[in-house]
Scaffold this motif. Structure first.
Motif, PDB file in Angstrom:
ATOM      1  N   MET A   1       0.832  -1.227  -0.008  1.00 17.39           N
ATOM      2  CA  MET A   1       0.009   0.061   0.039  1.00 17.39           C
ATOM      3  C   MET A   1       0.895   1.247   0.108  1.00 17.39           C
ATOM      4  O   MET A   1       1.961   1.175   0.666  1.00 17.39           O
ATOM      5  CB  MET A   1      -0.925   0.030   1.314  1.00 17.39           C
ATOM      6  N   LYS A   2       0.612   2.244  -0.830  1.00 17.96           N
ATOM      7  CA  LYS A   2       1.219   3.500  -0.788  1.00 17.96           C
ATOM      8  C   LYS A   2       0.658   4.421  -0.028  1.00 17.96           C
ATOM      9  O   LYS A   2      -0.384   4.515   0.273  1.00 17.96           O
ATOM     10  CB  LYS A   2       1.206   3.801  -2.158  1.00 17.96           C
ATOM     11  N   LYS A   3       1.608   5.207   0.579  1.00 11.15           N
ATOM     12  CA  LYS A   3       1.175   6.324   1.827  1.00 11.15           C
ATOM     13  C   LYS A   3       1.880   7.581   0.815  1.00 11.15           C
ATOM     14  O   LYS A   3       3.027   7.815   0.712  1.00 11.15           O
ATOM     15  CB  LYS A   3       1.764   5.897   2.896  1.00 11.15           C
ATOM     16  N   GLU A   4       1.066   8.738   0.860  1.00 10.00           N
ATOM     17  CA  GLU A   4       1.493   9.977   0.506  1.00 10.00           C
ATOM     18  C   GLU A   4       2.107  10.815   1.161  1.00 10.00           C
ATOM     19  O   GLU A   4       1.939  10.606   2.425  1.00 10.00           O
ATOM     20  CB  GLU A   4       0.494  10.821  -0.372  1.00 10.00           C
ATOM     21  N   GLY A  27      13.803   4.587  -4.242  1.00 16.92           N
ATOM     22  CA  GLY A  27      14.299   3.237  -3.996  1.00 16.92           C
ATOM     23  C   GLY A  27      14.868   3.120  -2.549  1.00 16.92           C
ATOM     24  O   GLY A  27      15.311   1.894  -2.053  1.00 16.92           O
ATOM     25  N   ASP A  28      15.143   4.085  -1.939  1.00 17.76           N
ATOM     26  CA  ASP A  28      15.829   4.153  -0.490  1.00 17.76           C
ATOM     27  C   ASP A  28      14.721   3.625   0.728  1.00 17.76           C
ATOM     28  O   ASP A  28      13.496   4.074   0.329  1.00 17.76           O
ATOM     29  CB  ASP A  28      16.290   5.542  -0.049  1.00 17.76           C
ATOM     30  N   PRO A  29      15.044   2.862   1.575  1.00 15.81           N
ATOM     31  CA  PRO A  29      14.293   2.399   2.522  1.00 15.81           C
ATOM     32  C   PRO A  29      14.155   3.684   3.514  1.00 15.81           C
ATOM     33  O   PRO A  29      15.154   4.547   3.666  1.00 15.81           O
ATOM     34  CB  PRO A  29      14.943   1.301   3.263  1.00 15.81           C
ATOM     35  N   VAL A  30      13.106   3.762   4.317  1.00 13.62           N
ATOM     36  CA  VAL A  30      12.613   5.004   5.417  1.00 13.62           C
ATOM     37  C   VAL A  30      12.248   4.342   6.561  1.00 13.62           C
ATOM     38  O   VAL A  30      11.304   3.444   6.258  1.00 13.62           O
ATOM     39  CB  VAL A  30      12.067   6.109   4.374  1.00 13.62           C
ATOM     40  N   VAL A  57       9.126   5.428  -3.198  1.00 12.37           N
ATOM     41  CA  VAL A  57       8.953   4.993  -4.542  1.00 12.37           C
ATOM     42  C   VAL A  57       8.632   5.949  -5.631  1.00 12.37           C
ATOM     43  O   VAL A  57       8.991   5.933  -6.741  1.00 12.37           O
ATOM     44  CB  VAL A  57       7.732   3.838  -4.694  1.00 12.37           C
ATOM     45  N   GLU A  58       8.352   7.312  -5.308  1.00 19.27           N
ATOM     46  CA  GLU A  58       8.256   8.298  -6.171  1.00 19.27           C
ATOM     47  C   GLU A  58       8.467   9.644  -5.587  1.00 19.27           C
ATOM     48  O   GLU A  58       7.990  10.043  -4.223  1.00 19.27           O
ATOM     49  CB  GLU A  58       6.804   8.215  -6.790  1.00 19.27           C
ATOM     50  N   TRP A  75       5.799   9.500  -2.635  1.00 23.66           N
ATOM     51  CA  TRP A  75       5.085   8.410  -2.238  1.00 23.66           C
ATOM     52  C   TRP A  75       5.804   7.512  -1.696  1.00 23.66           C
ATOM     53  O   TRP A  75       6.955   7.159  -2.159  1.00 23.66           O
ATOM     54  CB  TRP A  75       4.242   7.697  -3.297  1.00 23.66           C
ATOM     55  N   ILE A  76       5.342   6.770  -0.468  1.00 20.35           N
ATOM     56  CA  ILE A  76       5.987   5.719   0.222  1.00 20.35           C
ATOM     57  C   ILE A  76       5.274   4.564   0.195  1.00 20.35           C
ATOM     58  O   ILE A  76       4.040   4.407   0.556  1.00 20.35           O
ATOM     59  CB  ILE A  76       6.492   6.145   1.587  1.00 20.35           C
TER      60      ILE A  76
END
Length: 80
Positions: A1-4, A27-30, A57-58, A75-76
């Motif tokens: 699921m994406k979170k803005e 592409g980096d993990p957060v 991711v974006e 977006w994450i």
């Protein structure tokens, strides 16, 4: 699921903010609480933290872009 990730409202008089620096790349993990980027308002600069664990991711708005409060800036993809 994406979170803005949205441009946050830092002060009462703030209508927009300018993205100064992205500390993360696509592409980096957060991690929740980790600093994603630095923004500038008419009165100060501040860091914006991630609200979730996941992967960036974006990036919708790049450095030096001025963005209205509440607009999506990235977006994450949330870790399940």
């Amino acid at each position: 699921m994406k979170k803005e990730v949205i441009m946050p409202k830092i002060g009462l008089d703030m209508d927009e903010g300018t993205i100064l620096t992205w500390y993360k790349k696509v592409g980096d993990p957060v991690k929740k609480g980790e600093i994603l980027l630095e923004i500038e308002t008419d009165k100060a600069t501040t860091d914006v933290e991630s609200a979730v664990d996941g992967t960036l991711v974006e990036i919708v708005e790049e450095e030096d872009e001025t963005v209205d409060i509440g607009e999506t800036i990235a977006w994450i993809e949330v870790d399940e």
